[in-house]
Design a protein around this motif. Structure first.
Motif, mmCIF file in Angstrom:
data_model
loop_
_atom_site.group_PDB
_atom_site.id
_atom_site.type_symbol
_atom_site.label_atom_id
_atom_site.label_comp_id
_atom_site.label_asym_id
_atom_site.label_seq_id
_atom_site.Cartn_x
_atom_site.Cartn_y
_atom_site.Cartn_z
ATOM 1 N N UNK A 53 -0.396 -14.325 -8.516
ATOM 2 C CA UNK A 53 -1.733 -13.619 -8.916
ATOM 3 C C UNK A 53 -1.302 -12.210 -8.542
ATOM 4 N N UNK A 54 -1.959 -11.271 -9.435
ATOM 5 C CA UNK A 54 -1.870 -9.913 -8.956
ATOM 6 C C UNK A 54 -3.479 -9.224 -8.877
ATOM 7 N N UNK A 55 -3.458 -8.494 -7.901
ATOM 8 C CA UNK A 55 -4.769 -8.101 -7.518
ATOM 9 C C UNK A 55 -4.414 -6.470 -7.394
ATOM 10 N N UNK A 56 -5.251 -5.543 -8.006
ATOM 11 C CA UNK A 56 -5.055 -3.980 -7.979
ATOM 12 C C UNK A 56 -6.376 -3.454 -7.300
ATOM 13 N N UNK A 57 -6.044 -2.589 -6.296
ATOM 14 C CA UNK A 57 -7.251 -2.128 -5.855
ATOM 15 C C UNK A 57 -6.974 -0.524 -5.751
ATOM 16 N N UNK A 58 -7.940 0.391 -5.916
ATOM 17 C CA UNK A 58 -7.757 1.724 -5.889
ATOM 18 C C UNK A 58 -9.097 2.272 -5.936
ATOM 19 N N UNK A 59 -9.526 2.888 -4.652
ATOM 20 C CA UNK A 59 -10.939 3.315 -4.476
ATOM 21 C C UNK A 59 -11.921 2.136 -4.462
ATOM 22 N N UNK A 60 -12.862 2.275 -5.663
ATOM 23 C CA UNK A 60 -13.932 1.187 -5.848
ATOM 24 C C UNK A 60 -13.373 0.316 -6.888
ATOM 25 N N UNK A 61 -12.317 0.773 -7.584
ATOM 26 C CA UNK A 61 -11.856 -0.225 -8.664
ATOM 27 C C UNK A 61 -11.023 -1.404 -8.250
ATOM 28 N N UNK A 64 -1.438 -3.005 -4.240
ATOM 29 C CA UNK A 64 -1.308 -4.035 -5.075
ATOM 30 C C UNK A 64 -1.016 -5.134 -4.088
ATOM 31 N N UNK A 65 -2.021 -6.289 -4.468
ATOM 32 C CA UNK A 65 -1.636 -7.763 -3.717
ATOM 33 C C UNK A 65 -1.186 -8.670 -4.717
ATOM 34 N N UNK A 66 -0.070 -9.198 -4.241
ATOM 35 C CA UNK A 66 0.589 -10.271 -5.002
ATOM 36 C C UNK A 66 0.546 -11.612 -4.409
ATOM 37 N N UNK A 67 0.279 -12.630 -5.052
ATOM 38 C CA UNK A 67 0.599 -14.037 -4.343
ATOM 39 C C UNK A 67 1.532 -14.863 -5.296
ATOM 40 N N UNK A 95 0.696 -1.291 -0.167
ATOM 41 C CA UNK A 95 0.213 0.016 -0.081
ATOM 42 C C UNK A 95 0.943 1.178 -0.036
ATOM 43 N N UNK A 96 0.388 2.463 -0.632
ATOM 44 C CA UNK A 96 0.990 3.760 -0.587
ATOM 45 C C UNK A 96 0.617 4.392 0.562
ATOM 46 N N UNK A 97 -0.459 4.205 1.140
ATOM 47 C CA UNK A 97 -0.885 4.875 2.381
ATOM 48 C C UNK A 97 -2.155 4.203 3.234
ATOM 49 N N UNK A 98 -1.615 3.128 4.147
ATOM 50 C CA UNK A 98 -2.435 2.224 4.629
ATOM 51 C C UNK A 98 -3.568 2.971 5.438
ATOM 52 N N UNK A 99 -3.390 4.274 5.812
ATOM 53 C CA UNK A 99 -4.590 5.017 6.559
ATOM 54 C C UNK A 99 -5.691 5.413 5.650
ATOM 55 N N UNK A 100 -5.154 5.530 4.432
ATOM 56 C CA UNK A 100 -6.381 6.037 3.303
ATOM 57 C C UNK A 100 -7.010 4.846 2.648
ATOM 58 N N UNK A 101 -8.046 4.555 2.836
ATOM 59 C CA UNK A 101 -8.589 3.147 2.139
ATOM 60 C C UNK A 101 -9.040 3.339 0.568
ATOM 61 N N UNK A 102 -8.810 4.324 0.147
ATOM 62 C CA UNK A 102 -8.893 4.830 -1.203
ATOM 63 C C UNK A 102 -7.697 4.406 -2.038
ATOM 64 N N UNK A 103 -6.478 4.720 -1.254
ATOM 65 C CA UNK A 103 -5.260 4.872 -1.925
ATOM 66 C C UNK A 103 -4.816 3.762 -2.507
#
Length: 130
Positions: free
Chosen positions: A64-72, A54-57, A43-51
């Motif tokens: 795998x790779x999982x991208x989350x940014x805001x609602x995306x 990238x999750x990788x396994x 995470x770039x900023x763990x305090x901001x849930x919209x930041x």
């Protein structure tokens, strides 16, 4: 207080601002060799849930790779697994959808790009999370 790459890997991920991309990637290579089937969130900023995060396994030669940014929420596309894939992140069970596991070198490439640009990686294909 900044974490070391080894602590980050042991904890299942964290903020990455104070760590070098190479130290993170080296730590994940070692973790994948010692204990495949693990996942980490960066995470770039763990305090901001919209930041962006990238999750990788990694599970030996695939991952795998999982991208989350805001609602995306997007996951790596073009994977070859036909069943749900089991991973562990920070001691918690984590499953990825069929079709989400890609070759490990692509996982590392996507992580390296994210750490360098702080943006969604463009080196892999993406599909919306169901």
């Amino acid at each position: 207080m900044s974490s070391t790459a080894s602590e980050l890997v042991a904890d299942g991920g964290a903020a990455v601002d104070d760590l070098s991309a190479m130290s993170i990637i080296d730590a994940l290579h070692a973790a994948n060799s010692e204990r495949p089937g693990q996942a980490w969130t960066f995470q770039l900023n763990p305090a901001d849930v919209r930041a962006p995060r990238l999750t990788v396994g990694l599970n030996a030669d695939r991952g795998f790779v999982l991208w989350e940014h805001g609602v995306e929420a997007l996951r790596s596309a073009g994977g070859t697994n036909t069943e749900w894939a089991d991973y562990w992140r920070g001691g918690h069970h984590f499953q990825m959808d069929p079709g989400s596991e890609i070759p490990a070198p692509f996982v590392f490439a996507a992580l390296g790009e994210f750490l360098a640009t702080r943006e969604r990686p463009t080196c892999i294909g993406w599909i919306e999370e169901p």
